[in-house]
Write a protein that holds these residues in place. Structure first.
Motif, mmCIF file in Angstrom:
data_model
loop_
_atom_site.group_PDB
_atom_site.id
_atom_site.type_symbol
_atom_site.label_atom_id
_atom_site.label_comp_id
_atom_site.label_asym_id
_atom_site.label_seq_id
_atom_site.Cartn_x
_atom_site.Cartn_y
_atom_site.Cartn_z
ATOM 1 N N GLN A 108 0.851 -1.207 0.057
ATOM 2 C CA GLN A 108 -0.347 0.183 -0.074
ATOM 3 C C GLN A 108 1.010 2.058 -0.285
ATOM 4 N N LYS A 109 2.406 1.164 0.871
ATOM 5 C CA LYS A 109 2.881 2.290 0.613
ATOM 6 C C LYS A 109 3.990 1.890 0.282
ATOM 7 N N SER A 110 4.602 2.496 -0.800
ATOM 8 C CA SER A 110 5.935 2.220 -2.111
ATOM 9 C C SER A 110 6.756 2.237 -1.171
ATOM 10 N N PHE A 111 6.905 3.601 -0.104
ATOM 11 C CA PHE A 111 7.880 3.944 -0.078
ATOM 12 C C PHE A 111 8.582 3.009 1.364
ATOM 13 N N TYR A 112 8.199 1.950 2.036
ATOM 14 C CA TYR A 112 8.734 1.588 2.919
ATOM 15 C C TYR A 112 9.394 0.455 2.391
ATOM 16 N N ASP A 113 11.349 0.275 2.637
ATOM 17 C CA ASP A 113 12.271 -1.000 1.663
ATOM 18 C C ASP A 113 12.555 -1.414 2.848
ATOM 19 N N GLN A 114 12.084 -1.677 4.419
ATOM 20 C CA GLN A 114 11.756 -2.990 5.154
ATOM 21 C C GLN A 114 10.880 -2.731 6.377
ATOM 22 N N ILE A 115 10.267 -3.671 7.180
ATOM 23 C CA ILE A 115 9.956 -3.811 8.260
ATOM 24 C C ILE A 115 10.598 -4.811 9.127
ATOM 25 N N ARG A 116 10.395 -4.377 10.120
ATOM 26 C CA ARG A 116 11.367 -5.029 11.037
ATOM 27 C C ARG A 116 10.843 -5.272 12.590
ATOM 28 N N TYR A 117 11.225 -6.740 13.085
ATOM 29 C CA TYR A 117 11.084 -6.720 14.400
ATOM 30 C C TYR A 117 12.085 -7.904 15.194
ATOM 31 N N ILE A 118 12.965 -7.048 15.875
ATOM 32 C CA ILE A 118 14.427 -6.661 16.464
ATOM 33 C C ILE A 118 14.080 -7.340 17.928
ATOM 34 N N ASP A 119 14.186 -8.568 19.088
ATOM 35 C CA ASP A 119 14.124 -8.794 20.457
ATOM 36 C C ASP A 119 14.785 -7.654 20.954
ATOM 37 N N ARG A 120 14.635 -8.189 22.179
ATOM 38 C CA ARG A 120 15.635 -7.358 22.933
ATOM 39 C C ARG A 120 17.472 -7.265 22.977
ATOM 40 N N ASN A 121 17.138 -8.188 22.626
ATOM 41 C CA ASN A 121 18.990 -9.046 22.369
ATOM 42 C C ASN A 121 19.587 -8.362 20.671
ATOM 43 N N GLY A 122 18.966 -8.068 20.680
ATOM 44 C CA GLY A 122 18.901 -7.000 18.583
ATOM 45 C C GLY A 122 19.111 -8.061 17.967
ATOM 46 N N MET A 123 18.595 -8.888 18.458
ATOM 47 C CA MET A 123 18.440 -9.878 16.866
ATOM 48 C C MET A 123 16.903 -10.247 16.189
ATOM 49 N N GLU A 124 17.269 -10.001 14.846
ATOM 50 C CA GLU A 124 16.193 -9.697 13.714
ATOM 51 C C GLU A 124 15.048 -11.228 13.825
ATOM 52 N N ARG A 125 13.696 -10.399 14.602
ATOM 53 C CA ARG A 125 13.024 -12.405 14.868
ATOM 54 C C ARG A 125 11.975 -12.133 12.782
ATOM 55 N N LEU A 126 11.881 -11.186 12.523
ATOM 56 C CA LEU A 126 10.857 -11.228 11.411
ATOM 57 C C LEU A 126 11.747 -10.133 10.650
ATOM 58 N N ARG A 127 12.038 -9.841 9.790
ATOM 59 C CA ARG A 127 12.048 -8.923 8.392
ATOM 60 C C ARG A 127 11.513 -9.315 7.004
ATOM 61 N N MET A 128 10.336 -8.194 6.917
ATOM 62 C CA MET A 128 10.022 -8.530 5.393
ATOM 63 C C MET A 128 10.849 -7.105 4.344
ATOM 64 N N LYS A 129 11.183 -7.759 3.461
ATOM 65 C CA LYS A 129 11.995 -6.774 2.748
ATOM 66 C C LYS A 129 11.386 -6.094 1.065
ATOM 67 N N MET A 130 11.620 -5.573 0.850
ATOM 68 C CA MET A 130 11.331 -4.950 -0.796
ATOM 69 C C MET A 130 12.457 -5.331 -1.816
ATOM 70 N N ASN A 131 12.086 -6.134 -2.816
ATOM 71 C CA ASN A 131 12.549 -6.282 -3.663
ATOM 72 C C ASN A 131 12.862 -5.621 -4.557
ATOM 73 N N LYS A 132 13.743 -6.054 -6.148
ATOM 74 C CA LYS A 132 14.336 -4.773 -6.955
ATOM 75 C C LYS A 132 12.833 -4.971 -7.720
ATOM 76 N N ASP A 133 12.289 -5.991 -8.405
ATOM 77 C CA ASP A 133 10.913 -5.750 -8.702
ATOM 78 C C ASP A 133 9.900 -4.787 -8.225
ATOM 79 N N GLY A 134 9.835 -4.404 -6.703
ATOM 80 C CA GLY A 134 8.796 -3.670 -6.062
ATOM 81 C C GLY A 134 8.009 -4.776 -5.160
ATOM 82 N N LYS A 135 8.697 -5.717 -5.283
ATOM 83 C CA LYS A 135 7.263 -6.221 -4.388
ATOM 84 C C LYS A 135 8.050 -6.848 -2.824
#
Length: 616
Positions: A108-135
């Motif tokens: 919906q909002k094309s200007f987001y490159d990544q959305i992440r949840y990181i635990d209290r220790n600094g480790m990424e637990r969930l990361r959604m990223k935009m590829n080169k095709d915009g998906k």
């Protein structure tokens, strides 16, 4: 010898009149054009300034709105049901649902490159990223990274719920290296508490500032100013030349900054919050962009405490300048175009005025020569002097009003043009244009009348279609009629042909119709009719206006007894048109008739021979 002397006298008289009237008409033209040129240049620069202010306001608001969207989005996601469940008790179902939420938001909002949840220790637990095709796609677990040493994590993990961390503009990094192609990123992060209120991790939204800024640049429909975005150090975050953008990341030593390009403008822009000024480098319009300004508005809208905003957000790293720069060369180019267009128009007018001066000079030369010849006879001399005095009297009186209007409004515009609004200046220009047109029409009538008096005007009779001639003549006075909501009605059958000089008859009809409009009441009619009668065409112009008294009817066509009557809306009535009409009709073997009653209206009519076509 005598012929040679006479020719020299004629040339001397002609050139004296010609140069006198050429200077007179040229002075009038300059008196009109110089203030008009100043007005057009002021309008041009004012329009540029207004366009640039509007453009900056729109672009500034657009960037702040993008920031507002990010804050509301992060607040929504941080309190989303699946987020709460996943934080309290990680499971595959909530993780899958949460990844769908992230994905939908990124679509919906094309200007987001990544959305992440990181635990209290600094480790990424969930990361959604935009590829080169915009998906968007879900990053595999073995590709997740530790962000414990990242500044945004260190700041955010110590915040309280509802507090938001806003990072400075930076390039995105993957595994400790700047990602290529370059992605300018602003990170917005907030802590995620469990059901007991303890912070279990953070939610991070990566705003692709490059996308937002490209949208900002693409939305710039201005053909004047260059859209720029500059940080505190003077580096270009946005520039029409892509090689100038992000120079502080690529190669800051080899590319100029805004500070280096425009040192004086840089000082002035950073000394003030917003404004507009012009110097030798061009026109600068600017606005200070502070993301926290918009975030505070969002907090108020969401009823969140303003003291939850992070104190480090007030750093100068968060200040940007939205700038539009119109180079001085572009402004001067526009002014040169104005000079060129008006210069060409002025040249054309001067040429026309020279022809007019030549015509007037020739006319006056012939009159002067006639006066010299008439000295042989006292009676002829007296008549010539009377004609001359009457001619000059008519010309001086009838030119006084339009010339006074032109000079008066031109002087007002020249001396106080900045005090008037655009609408007032247009109104003044309209009066000047109308007065000039009235003066030209009057001069045409006077010249035609004088040519008739001097015998230089010859009749060139030919067959013509009466209806076609009338319709062509009515084009000019139709504007005069529209101003008074007067309807011009023609009652002329097809195929009526007359035999006379069509130019003279056109002048007669124009003067009579103009006269009828002038002395008609608003929302009335003027009827122009023609009908065949005994091998003639009877042409009538009828109005329902003020009418003419019997005593004044006798004075209508006498030069020495010309009287002045104002129209129904105080229009001036010179009477020269009626005199000219009478002269022209007499030269075409016709006569003008008047039927009038006071307060009922007037009908002027005359007869012309029907042509051979009509008789057939």
């Amino acid at each position: 010898m005598n012929n040679t002397s006479g020719n020299n006298d004629q040339r001397s008289i002609f050139y004296r009149y010609f140069f006198t009237y050429a200077l007179l008409f040229g002075g009038f033209a300059a008196l009109f054009f110089l203030p008009y040129l100043r007005i057009r240049i002021d309008e041009f620069t004012s329009n540029i300034e207004l366009q640039e202010k509007n453009k900056i306001a729109v672009q500034y608001r657009s960037l702040l709105d993008d920031i507002a969207f990010v804050v509301t989005d992060i607040m929504f996601l941080s309190h989303e049901e699946h987020m709460s469940e996943y934080v309290n008790k990680p499971n595959i179902q909530d993780k899958t649902a949460l990844s769908h939420e992230f994905s939908n938001l990124m679509i919906q909002k094309s200007f987001y490159d990544q959305i992440r949840y990181i635990d209290r220790n600094g480790m990424e637990r969930l990361r959604m990223k935009m590829n080169k095709d915009g998906k968007p796609y879900l990053v595999k677990e073995d590709a997740l990274q530790s962000k414990a040493d990242q500044e945004f994590f260190i700041h955010t993990i110590h915040l309280k719920p509802y507090e938001v961390y806003l990072s400075p503009l930076d390039m995105n990094e993957e595994n400790g290296k700047i990602e290529l192609p370059l992605k300018p990123i602003i990170r917005i992060a907030t802590p995620i508490p469990d059901k007991d209120g303890s912070v279990k991790g953070i939610l991070v939204l990566n705003l692709n500032a490059g996308y937002a800024l490209r949208k900002y640049l693409e939305g710039d429909g201005s053909r004047q100013g260059n859209s720029l975005l500059v940080n505190r150090s003077g580096y270009y975050l946005l520039h029409p030349d892509p090689t100038r953008t992000w120079s502080f990341i690529n190669d800051g030593s080899s590319r100029k900054t805004f500070r280096e390009d425009f040192p004086e403008a840089h000082k002035k822009i950073w000394a003030e919050k917003n404004g507009q000024f012009q110097n030798e480098e061009g026109l600068f319009t600017f606005q200070t962009l502070h993301p926290l300004t918009r975030i505070k508005e969002v907090y108020r809208a969401l009823n969140l405490p303003l003291d939850s905003l992070p104190i480090f957000g007030e750093s100068q790293d968060y200040l940007f300048k939205v700038i539009s720069h119109v180079p001085e060369s572009r402004i001067q180019e526009g002014i040169r175009r104005i000079y060129g267009r008006l210069g060409a128009l002025f040249s054309a007018v001067v040429i026309l005025l020279l022809f007019l001066a030549r015509s007037v000079a020739k006319t006056l030369t012939y009159r002067r020569l006639d006066e010299i010849k008439l000295k042989l006879s006292e009676e002829e001399l007296r008549k010539a002097n009377v004609t001359k005095d009457k001619f000059i009297s008519l010309l001086a009186h009838d030119l006084k009003n339009p010339l006074s209007s032109i000079m008066g409004f031109a002087e007002v515009l020249q001396s106080k043009d900045e005090a008037f609004s655009e609408e007032q200046r247009r109104s003044f220009a309209k009066v000047i244009r109308y007065s000039s047109r009235s003066m030209v029409e009057l001069i045409d009538d006077v010249l035609d009348w004088w040519n008739a008096q001097s015998g230089t005007l010859t009749v060139q009779a030919e067959d013509f279609d009466v209806k076609e001639l009338v319709e062509a003549v009515l084009i000019l006075p139709s504007g005069q009629a529209e101003k008074k909501d007067i309807k011009l009605v023609t009652r002329i059958d097809e195929g009526l042909h007359a035999y006379a000089d069509p130019k003279m008859i056109a002048t007669v009809i124009r003067n009579l119709v103009s006269n009828a409009i002038k002395f008609s009441f608003r929302e009335n009619e003027v009827i122009i009719s023609a009908e065949p009668i005994n091998n003639h065409i009877l042409i009538s112009i009828q109005d329902f206006g003020v009418g003419i008294s019997q005593s004044n009817q006798k004075k209508l066509f006498q030069v020495g007894h010309k009287f002045y009557t104002k129209g129904t809306e105080n229009e001036s009535g010179t009477g020269i048109g009626l005199i000219l009409s009478k002269e022209f009709l007499e030269k075409n073997n016709s006569a003008i008739e008047v039927i009038s009653a006071e307060n009922k209206g007037t009908t002027f009519r005359f007869r012309l021979p029907a042509s051979e076509i009509e008789n057939t």
